[in-house]
Design a protein around this motif. Structure first.
Motif, PDB file in Angstrom:
ATOM      1  N   UNK A 140      44.803  36.939  29.224  1.00 53.80           N
ATOM      2  CA  UNK A 140      44.705  35.530  30.696  1.00 53.80           C
ATOM      3  C   UNK A 140      43.886  36.677  31.914  1.00 53.80           C
ATOM      4  N   UNK A 141      43.819  36.049  32.337  1.00 52.04           N
ATOM      5  CA  UNK A 141      43.106  36.597  34.049  1.00 52.04           C
ATOM      6  C   UNK A 141      42.288  37.934  34.000  1.00 52.04           C
ATOM      7  N   UNK A 142      41.522  37.667  33.333  1.00 53.35           N
ATOM      8  CA  UNK A 142      40.993  39.441  33.641  1.00 53.35           C
ATOM      9  C   UNK A 142      39.773  39.182  35.284  1.00 53.35           C
ATOM     10  N   UNK A 143      39.133  38.077  35.410  1.00 55.54           N
ATOM     11  CA  UNK A 143      38.299  37.750  36.986  1.00 55.54           C
ATOM     12  C   UNK A 143      39.180  38.254  38.095  1.00 55.54           C
ATOM     13  N   UNK A 144      40.947  38.371  38.129  1.00 55.84           N
ATOM     14  CA  UNK A 144      41.368  38.516  39.297  1.00 55.84           C
ATOM     15  C   UNK A 144      42.188  40.220  39.018  1.00 55.84           C
ATOM     16  N   UNK A 145      42.413  40.610  40.351  1.00 57.64           N
ATOM     17  CA  UNK A 145      43.100  41.976  40.344  1.00 57.64           C
ATOM     18  C   UNK A 145      44.035  41.291  40.774  1.00 57.64           C
ATOM     19  N   UNK A 190      36.929  47.949  43.594  1.00 59.88           N
ATOM     20  CA  UNK A 190      37.980  48.660  44.297  1.00 59.88           C
ATOM     21  C   UNK A 190      37.064  47.831  45.454  1.00 59.88           C
ATOM     22  N   UNK A 191      37.847  47.034  46.214  1.00 58.79           N
ATOM     23  CA  UNK A 191      37.750  46.086  47.582  1.00 58.79           C
ATOM     24  C   UNK A 191      38.338  46.562  48.551  1.00 58.79           C
ATOM     25  N   UNK A 295      42.148  47.816  59.039  1.00 60.82           N
ATOM     26  CA  UNK A 295      41.252  47.924  57.663  1.00 60.82           C
ATOM     27  C   UNK A 295      41.966  48.050  56.407  1.00 60.82           C
ATOM     28  N   UNK A 296      41.970  47.009  55.939  1.00 58.30           N
ATOM     29  CA  UNK A 296      42.654  47.083  53.932  1.00 58.30           C
ATOM     30  C   UNK A 296      41.724  47.808  53.304  1.00 58.30           C
ATOM     31  N   UNK A 297      42.284  48.265  52.264  1.00 58.43           N
ATOM     32  CA  UNK A 297      42.234  49.348  50.831  1.00 58.43           C
ATOM     33  C   UNK A 297      42.607  48.606  49.890  1.00 58.43           C
ATOM     34  N   UNK A 298      41.810  47.554  48.585  1.00 60.08           N
ATOM     35  CA  UNK A 298      42.813  47.723  47.385  1.00 60.08           C
ATOM     36  C   UNK A 298      42.074  48.042  46.601  1.00 60.08           C
ATOM     37  N   UNK A 299      42.984  48.673  45.832  1.00 61.51           N
ATOM     38  CA  UNK A 299      42.532  49.791  44.199  1.00 61.51           C
ATOM     39  C   UNK A 299      41.956  48.981  43.302  1.00 61.51           C
ATOM     40  N   UNK A 300      41.437  48.685  42.420  1.00 59.48           N
ATOM     41  CA  UNK A 300      40.822  47.440  41.368  1.00 59.48           C
ATOM     42  C   UNK A 300      41.707  48.088  40.025  1.00 59.48           C
ATOM     43  N   UNK A 301      40.641  47.605  39.061  1.00 58.08           N
ATOM     44  CA  UNK A 301      41.137  47.838  37.654  1.00 58.08           C
ATOM     45  C   UNK A 301      40.214  49.849  37.472  1.00 58.08           C
TER      46      UNK A 301
END
Length: 394
Positions: A140-145, A190-191, A295-301
């Motif tokens: 499931x859920x590949x599209x959303x971190x 990342x976002x 500032x917010x930084x989010x590490x993705x896959x």
């Protein structure tokens, strides 16, 4: 496996192509968003159950795992397919177009699921010929971190797995081609989010304001220096500001501007340095002009990095099954994929199956409202899974 067995595998794949297409069309008509794939997972579970010979489980609420334990001991191979759709309103007029308003399979996951069901159907009838275990992972859920892969790994689906493979139907690659990449293949997506806070006021009296738009524009421009002037030219890094929002009318300087974007990289060490460098730039520019920032930084896959030996076997499979002309040794790209979570637990390889076809008008990119695939590619994916399975489990 000898030549006859290989031919038999291909014939078996060809014999169920119609069924695989039917599965894909059913899934395409009934898409579900990430973490909401309840009906999809139930359909997959019931379809697998009808094959017999598989040990089924639900690692998470909307995922499915099937284990095929061969008649002889051997390695454990995991094969993964993702199942989720996207929040897009479909513009295709197919008979099997999406029945769910605002939800569409616009990335090929319906085809991935159908291909793996096809492989499971055939392999479940070849239990006596299999050494070891094949583990079919319907994710499931590949599209959303943070992504469904991480949840499945935490649920134990990779326990005891020796190697893992997966594929992506790829519209930029023509039908008939199989894309293979050694080493880094897809980037870490990342976002980030930035708010620049100034002081609003009348556009005719800019001296009374702290112009958040002018300051934010400088932030955007100077962030590009991180790639062009702070990063080794031989390293791969993309930094894109993709949204810039501020203001309400022509004669008002707004008090704040909001931005967001993405950073893509392959190198974990380089990746770790980016947030601090970005904040240094943002802080310097805003302070110089009397503004403040958030500032917010989010590490993705994690990046998808293919194991050399597993990839070699995939390349060999392409050559043997489809011929030299089908093989496309591709460059990496900066897209992201949470298949990388499975690669943290076992050596793995991700590959592409060409799904574009200009002659049929199948030219729209992934995540487009008119995206589709050349369904003839589904048979290629099934053949890849089948033949690779017997090359790995020897």
């Amino acid at each position: 496996m000898g030549t006859n067995a290989t031919i038999n595998l291909n014939q078996l794949a060809e014999s169920i192509t119609g069924q695989v297409i039917e599965w894909r069309r059913y899934l395409h008509s009934n898409p579900e968003l990430s973490f909401q794939e309840e009906k999809t997972a139930q359909f997959v579970y019931e379809t697998l159950e009808s094959f017999g010979g598989l040990e089924l489980s639900r690692p998470t609420k909307t995922s499915v795992m099937a284990r095929l334990i061969g008649s002889q001991p051997g390695k454990v191979l995991a094969i993964r397919a993702d199942m989720d759709a996207l929040p897009i309103t479909e513009e295709n007029d197919f008979d099997f177009a999406s029945k769910s308003p605002g939800v569409m399979h616009a990335c090929g996951h319906d085809g991935h699921t159908a291909m793996l069901l096809g492989a499971a159907k055939i392999l479940s009838g070849l239990k006596e010929n299999i050494k070891g275990e094949v583990r079919f992972l319907f994710q499931h859920a590949e599209e959303i971190a943070p992504g469904g892969a991480e949840e499945m790994v935490e649920a134990g689906v990779m326990n005891g797995v020796d190697l893992v493979i997966g594929t992506h139907l790829w519209s930029p690659l023509p039908f008939g081609k199989v894309g293979v990449v050694y080493g880094p293949m897809m980037a870490s997506p990342d976002a980030f989010w930035i708010t620049v806070r100034g002081r609003g006021g009348h556009a005719a009296l800019p001296q009374q304001t702290i112009d958040s738009i002018a300051i934010a524009a400088q932030v955007v421009t100077n962030l590009q220096h991180i790639v062009s002037r702070n990063t080794d030219p031989l390293d791969n890094l993309v930094l894109s500001v993709t949204q810039f929002t501020g203001g309400t009318t022509h004669n008002v300087i707004p008090g704040s501007v909001e931005m967001c974007g993405t950073v893509r990289s392959f190198d974990p060490k380089l990746r770790e340095t980016v947030p601090a460098t970005m904040e240094r730039v943002i802080k310097g520019i805003t302070e110089a002009h009397g503004a403040t920032y958030e500032f917010k930084y989010e590490f993705g896959y994690r990046p998808v990095i293919n194991d050399a030996e597993v990839t070699r076997v995939i390349e060999e499979t392409v050559r043997e099954v489809f011929g030299e002309q089908a093989l496309d040794l591709m460059r990496p790209n900066m897209g992201g994929e949470d298949f990388s979570a499975f690669q943290q637990k076992a050596p793995g390889a991700f590959f592409y199956v060409g799904a574009g076809n200009e002659e049929k008008g199948i030219t729209y990119p992934h995540h487009h409202a008119r995206f589709t695939i050349d369904e003839d590619a589904l048979e290629i994916g099934v053949k890849m899974f089948l033949n690779a399975t017997f090359k790995f489990l020897v």
